[in-house]
Design a protein around this motif. Sequence first.
Motif, short mmCIF file in Angstrom:
data_model
loop_
_atom_site.label_atom_id
_atom_site.label_comp_id
_atom_site.label_asym_id
_atom_site.label_seq_id
_atom_site.Cartn_x
_atom_site.Cartn_y
_atom_site.Cartn_z
N GLU A 201 -6.11 15.09 1.85
CA GLU A 201 -5.16 15.85 2.66
C GLU A 201 -3.72 15.40 2.46
O GLU A 201 -2.80 16.07 2.92
N TRP A 202 -3.53 14.27 1.80
CA TRP A 202 -2.19 13.78 1.59
C TRP A 202 -1.36 14.78 0.79
O TRP A 202 -1.90 15.49 -0.09
N ILE A 203 -0.08 14.84 1.06
CA ILE A 203 0.81 15.72 0.30
C ILE A 203 1.58 14.83 -0.68
O ILE A 203 2.39 14.00 -0.27
N ILE A 204 1.27 15.01 -1.96
CA ILE A 204 1.84 14.15 -3.01
C ILE A 204 2.68 14.98 -3.97
O ILE A 204 2.19 15.94 -4.57
N ILE A 205 3.94 14.63 -4.07
CA ILE A 205 4.86 15.27 -5.02
C ILE A 205 5.31 14.18 -6.00
O ILE A 205 5.88 13.17 -5.60
N GLU A 206 5.04 14.40 -7.28
CA GLU A 206 5.31 13.37 -8.29
C GLU A 206 6.78 13.33 -8.70
O GLU A 206 7.47 14.36 -8.74
N ASN A 207 7.21 12.11 -9.03
CA ASN A 207 8.54 11.87 -9.62
C ASN A 207 9.69 12.50 -8.82
O ASN A 207 10.55 13.17 -9.38
N THR A 208 9.71 12.25 -7.52
CA THR A 208 10.79 12.79 -6.69
C THR A 208 11.97 11.85 -6.58
O THR A 208 13.07 12.26 -6.20
N HIS A 209 11.76 10.56 -6.89
CA HIS A 209 12.83 9.57 -6.73
C HIS A 209 12.62 8.44 -7.73
O HIS A 209 11.56 8.34 -8.37
N ASN B 216 0.81 -1.23 0.00
CA ASN B 216 0.00 0.00 0.00
C ASN B 216 0.83 1.28 0.00
O ASN B 216 0.29 2.37 0.16
N ARG B 217 2.14 1.16 -0.21
CA ARG B 217 3.00 2.34 -0.19
C ARG B 217 3.18 2.90 -1.59
O ARG B 217 3.85 2.32 -2.44
N GLN B 218 2.55 4.07 -1.81
CA GLN B 218 2.61 4.71 -3.13
C GLN B 218 4.02 5.16 -3.49
O GLN B 218 4.33 5.38 -4.65
N ASN B 219 4.88 5.30 -2.49
CA ASN B 219 6.24 5.77 -2.76
C ASN B 219 7.01 4.86 -3.72
O ASN B 219 7.98 5.29 -4.33
N TYR B 220 6.56 3.60 -3.85
CA TYR B 220 7.30 2.65 -4.67
C TYR B 220 7.23 2.95 -6.17
O TYR B 220 8.04 2.44 -6.93
N TYR B 221 6.26 3.76 -6.63
CA TYR B 221 6.22 4.08 -8.06
C TYR B 221 6.79 5.47 -8.35
O TYR B 221 6.57 6.04 -9.42
N GLY B 222 7.57 6.02 -7.42
CA GLY B 222 8.33 7.24 -7.68
C GLY B 222 7.74 8.53 -7.17
O GLY B 222 8.39 9.57 -7.23
N ASP B 223 6.51 8.50 -6.67
CA ASP B 223 5.89 9.71 -6.11
C ASP B 223 6.12 9.73 -4.59
O ASP B 223 6.13 8.68 -3.94
N LEU B 224 6.28 10.92 -4.07
CA LEU B 224 6.45 11.06 -2.63
C LEU B 224 5.09 11.36 -2.02
O LEU B 224 4.50 12.41 -2.26
N VAL B 225 4.57 10.40 -1.26
CA VAL B 225 3.24 10.53 -0.65
C VAL B 225 3.43 10.61 0.86
O VAL B 225 3.86 9.66 1.50
N GLN B 226 3.09 11.77 1.44
CA GLN B 226 3.29 12.00 2.87
C GLN B 226 2.05 12.63 3.49
O GLN B 226 1.07 12.87 2.82
N HIS B 227 2.14 12.89 4.80
CA HIS B 227 1.04 13.48 5.57
C HIS B 227 -0.19 12.57 5.61
O HIS B 227 -1.32 13.02 5.53
N LYS B 228 0.05 11.27 5.76
CA LYS B 228 -1.05 10.33 5.95
C LYS B 228 -1.53 10.32 7.40
O LYS B 228 -2.64 9.87 7.69
N TYR B 229 -0.65 10.79 8.29
CA TYR B 229 -0.98 10.87 9.71
C TYR B 229 -0.61 12.26 10.21
O TYR B 229 0.32 12.89 9.70
N GLU B 230 -1.31 12.73 11.21
CA GLU B 230 -1.05 14.07 11.73
C GLU B 230 -1.13 14.06 13.26
O GLU B 230 -2.09 13.54 13.84
N SER B 231 -0.12 14.63 13.90
CA SER B 231 -0.12 14.71 15.37
C SER B 231 -1.26 15.60 15.86
O SER B 231 -1.57 16.62 15.25
N ARG B 232 -1.87 15.19 16.97
CA ARG B 232 -2.95 15.99 17.56
C ARG B 232 -2.56 16.51 18.94
O ARG B 232 -3.42 16.92 19.71
#
Length: 318
Positions: A301-309, A270-286
């Motif tokens: 709300e996820w922060i997705i930046i394409e083709n970072t790696h 389930n980790r989208q990072n494996y296809y080269g996009d950086l997917v973060q902010h799936k969890y947030e501190s309260r």
Amino acid sequence: MARKAKRYLENNQEKQRSVSRFMVGVYARISVDADERKSESIENQVFLIRDYIEKCNTEEDAQLIVYDVYTDCGKTGTNFDREGFERLMRDVKSGQVNCIIVKDFSRFGRNYIETGNFIEKILPFLGVRFIAISDGYDSFSADSGHQELTMNIENLVNDMYAKDISRKEKVSRQMLQKSGDYVSSIAPYGYEIMEMQGKHRLIIVPEAAEIVRRIFEMYASGMLMKQIRMDLFERKVHRASDYRKYGHVYQQEGELLHEWGDSSIRALLNRQNYYGDLVQHKYESRFSEGKKWCRVTREEEWIIIENTHEAIISKNLF
């Protein structure tokens, strides 16, 4: 029943004050905050406490005797899940320590409610003296009742400070994520973290990346979780946690081999990072809202930046 409990505490406090010698647990903590690390080193805290003890003791009467020094480095004060603190409390409960000395309340904890509960209820019940040097607080002082208001104010300020820091860190973290910076301290299995041009990037680890591809291909071919687990075990592939422990993919002589868990395999799939996009902010501190647990964010709300790696698998395979 409440009257009996109150009488018990009052009688217990009188007995405590009659103790002429205290076995001291020196406690020092430093958080992950960079500014705090500069001004609140463990060494400085311990030196201040030892100096205080030396001044309190006279040649005729050593009232305060250091039993042990307990420290926590890089640990937040917003909770008490700290190795040094837990060791201190074990020695308190076993009767080895009956006095705790800290530089100030914030070193003990920054959570207003939990810190107050320890100082006002748990430690008195255990017959433990508590001293916060810089705050001028001593639970065995004759005017300790008048000091409680000061203590509560100090703890409230510390709690507000921690929540303010948490809010600022959240904003800063999201800004880094939006700039394509990988902010977690642990890389996804198959990658390692490397700083490049001022940003933290994910770099492929070939041997581990091959295992990631194999897991995706086996799952895509219709293999069941049990079959995937058995394939990895037969190939002597370390599970992700053991991979981080040993630093290599395959079992070597003298190493324990554990079977991968279904949850670990599903998390990897389930980790989208494996296809080269950086997917973060799936969890947030309260914590800044006064709540302990993280919030699971909505997909929008996820922060997705394409083709970072470099990708390990294709989007089609994912």
